[in-house]
Design a protein around this motif. Structure first.
Motif, PDB file in Angstrom:
ATOM      1  N   GLY A   1       0.899  -1.273   0.066  1.00 52.66           N
ATOM      2  CA  GLY A   1      -0.012  -0.030  -0.207  1.00 52.66           C
ATOM      3  C   GLY A   1       0.799   1.256   0.080  1.00 52.66           C
ATOM      4  O   GLY A   1       0.515   2.025  -0.550  1.00 52.66           O
ATOM      5  N   MET A   2       1.969   1.171   0.863  1.00 53.36           N
ATOM      6  CA  MET A   2       2.827   2.408   0.637  1.00 53.36           C
ATOM      7  C   MET A   2       3.609   2.805  -0.533  1.00 53.36           C
ATOM      8  O   MET A   2       3.796   3.871  -1.045  1.00 53.36           O
ATOM      9  CB  MET A   2       3.730   2.219   2.067  1.00 53.36           C
ATOM     10  N   ASN A   3       3.979   1.411  -1.212  1.00 53.08           N
ATOM     11  CA  ASN A   3       4.571   1.566  -2.503  1.00 53.08           C
ATOM     12  C   ASN A   3       3.541   2.255  -3.438  1.00 53.08           C
ATOM     13  O   ASN A   3       3.907   2.965  -4.319  1.00 53.08           O
ATOM     14  CB  ASN A   3       4.828   0.278  -2.811  1.00 53.08           C
ATOM     15  N   ARG A   4       2.326   1.928  -3.459  1.00 53.42           N
ATOM     16  CA  ARG A   4       1.362   2.517  -4.075  1.00 53.42           C
ATOM     17  C   ARG A   4       1.351   4.009  -4.214  1.00 53.42           C
ATOM     18  O   ARG A   4       1.109   4.797  -5.110  1.00 53.42           O
ATOM     19  CB  ARG A   4      -0.017   1.688  -4.178  1.00 53.42           C
ATOM     20  N   ARG A   5       1.196   4.389  -2.934  1.00 55.13           N
ATOM     21  CA  ARG A   5       1.082   5.815  -2.582  1.00 55.13           C
ATOM     22  C   ARG A   5       2.190   6.621  -2.811  1.00 55.13           C
ATOM     23  O   ARG A   5       2.150   7.876  -3.052  1.00 55.13           O
ATOM     24  CB  ARG A   5       0.868   6.062  -1.127  1.00 55.13           C
ATOM     25  N   THR A   6       3.327   5.860  -3.210  1.00 54.01           N
ATOM     26  CA  THR A   6       4.674   6.736  -3.927  1.00 54.01           C
ATOM     27  C   THR A   6       4.593   6.523  -5.451  1.00 54.01           C
ATOM     28  O   THR A   6       5.718   6.621  -6.008  1.00 54.01           O
ATOM     29  CB  THR A   6       5.990   5.989  -3.148  1.00 54.01           C
ATOM     30  N   GLN A   7       3.593   5.991  -5.901  1.00 51.47           N
ATOM     31  CA  GLN A   7       3.255   5.631  -7.418  1.00 51.47           C
ATOM     32  C   GLN A   7       4.448   4.642  -7.895  1.00 51.47           C
ATOM     33  O   GLN A   7       4.859   4.955  -8.892  1.00 51.47           O
ATOM     34  CB  GLN A   7       3.343   7.117  -8.131  1.00 51.47           C
ATOM     35  N   ASN A   8       4.707   3.831  -7.121  1.00 48.09           N
ATOM     36  CA  ASN A   8       5.651   2.730  -7.353  1.00 48.09           C
ATOM     37  C   ASN A   8       7.086   3.309  -7.505  1.00 48.09           C
ATOM     38  O   ASN A   8       7.601   2.413  -8.019  1.00 48.09           O
ATOM     39  CB  ASN A   8       5.189   1.844  -8.494  1.00 48.09           C
ATOM     40  N   LYS A   9       7.516   4.350  -6.813  1.00 45.66           N
ATOM     41  CA  LYS A   9       8.600   4.807  -6.870  1.00 45.66           C
ATOM     42  C   LYS A   9       9.670   4.199  -5.853  1.00 45.66           C
ATOM     43  O   LYS A   9      10.843   4.414  -6.058  1.00 45.66           O
ATOM     44  CB  LYS A   9       8.802   6.440  -7.037  1.00 45.66           C
ATOM     45  N   SER A  10       9.078   3.787  -4.846  1.00 47.68           N
ATOM     46  CA  SER A  10       9.817   3.581  -3.733  1.00 47.68           C
ATOM     47  C   SER A  10      10.284   2.099  -3.605  1.00 47.68           C
ATOM     48  O   SER A  10      11.463   2.000  -2.995  1.00 47.68           O
ATOM     49  CB  SER A  10       8.991   3.620  -2.438  1.00 47.68           C
ATOM     50  N   GLY A  11       9.853   1.264  -4.411  1.00 48.53           N
ATOM     51  CA  GLY A  11      10.149  -0.206  -4.176  1.00 48.53           C
ATOM     52  C   GLY A  11       9.883  -0.935  -2.753  1.00 48.53           C
ATOM     53  O   GLY A  11      10.424  -1.770  -2.647  1.00 48.53           O
ATOM     54  N   MET A  12       9.176   0.078  -2.132  1.00 47.55           N
ATOM     55  CA  MET A  12       8.970  -0.658  -0.641  1.00 47.55           C
ATOM     56  C   MET A  12       8.078  -1.884  -0.647  1.00 47.55           C
ATOM     57  O   MET A  12       8.521  -2.781   0.261  1.00 47.55           O
ATOM     58  CB  MET A  12       8.064   0.482   0.280  1.00 47.55           C
ATOM     59  N   HIS A  13       7.505  -2.270  -1.666  1.00 48.00           N
ATOM     60  CA  HIS A  13       7.011  -3.638  -1.638  1.00 48.00           C
ATOM     61  C   HIS A  13       8.052  -4.857  -1.309  1.00 48.00           C
ATOM     62  O   HIS A  13       7.544  -5.865  -1.380  1.00 48.00           O
ATOM     63  CB  HIS A  13       6.180  -3.753  -2.840  1.00 48.00           C
ATOM     64  N   THR A  14       9.249  -4.530  -2.010  1.00 45.52           N
ATOM     65  CA  THR A  14      10.041  -5.711  -1.815  1.00 45.52           C
ATOM     66  C   THR A  14      10.978  -5.782  -0.498  1.00 45.52           C
ATOM     67  O   THR A  14      11.710  -6.647  -0.445  1.00 45.52           O
ATOM     68  CB  THR A  14      11.098  -5.482  -2.945  1.00 45.52           C
TER      69      THR A  14
END
Length: 202
Positions: A147-160
């Motif tokens: 969810g947080m990665n989506r909020r950064t428009q997939n720029k953060s890569g946090m989902h990994t």
């Protein structure tokens, strides 16, 4: 620290808990429009964040992530530390985590009118998906990071970042455990100081 830690560090006081929970959305001196005990929670939240961000153990955790996640590393560590708090909850509270969280959700619903608009909009999703209880499982942390990665428009890569969590699980857990003992002591002492400060301001 993330939601669960801030709630836990509120000294079992309902109004301080609300203040600690909503504090991210209260800028500058706007906290003064709230009742005194909610003010305490807002100020305590700010002190917890300052202490956390500067702490060498936390920086050790964030350093492990910095290469892949840059300035998002601190946000990720906040979430990972909430995982370890939820997972090891019985070490910190005699109240079962599920009961503790239900009581917190009831507290939010009973004080809905005082919550900032952003929290009012977020709250139904938080309760429906039981975010706080989900922190105890890696699958739950994965959903939060997605969810947080989506909020950064997939720029953060946090989902990994669960990859690093699983790879360095013992290191992250040891760092959390060490740091959280210091944070608990700091929070208790800082809350006393905040109460004295606000008493003098009245």
């Amino acid at each position: 620290m993330n939601f669960l830690a801030h709630i836990f560090l509120s000294n079992n006081d309902n109004q301080i808990t609300i203040g600690n929970f909503i504090a991210d959305g209260i800028r500058g001196k706007r906290y003064k429009k709230y009742p005194i005990d909610i003010q305490k929670g807002i100020l305590l939240h700010r002190q917890i964040d300052t202490f956390t961000d500067a702490h060498p153990t936390v920086r050790q955790s964030t350093k492990r992530l910095h290469k892949n996640y840059g300035h998002y590393s601190g946000v990720i560590v906040d979430i990972l530390y909430d995982h370890f708090l939820a997972k090891n909850w019985a070490n910190y509270s005699t109240i079962p985590l599920s009961n503790y969280i239900e009581n917190f959700y009831d507290l939010l619903e009973n004080n809905f009118e005082i919550l900032p608009t952003r929290i009012q909009k977020m709250m139904p999703h938080m309760i429906a998906d039981n975010w706080l209880l989900s922190y105890s499982k890696i699958e739950g942390i994965q959903k939060v990071l997605d969810g947080m990665n989506r909020r950064t428009q997939n720029k953060s890569g946090m989902h990994t970042a669960t990859t690093e969590l699983e790879k360095y699980y013992i290191e992250f857990e040891d760092e959390f455990t060490s740091f959280f003992e210091e944070l608990r002591a700091f929070s208790k002492e800082k809350l006393k100081q905040i109460e004295i400060q606000l008493r003098h301001e009245v």
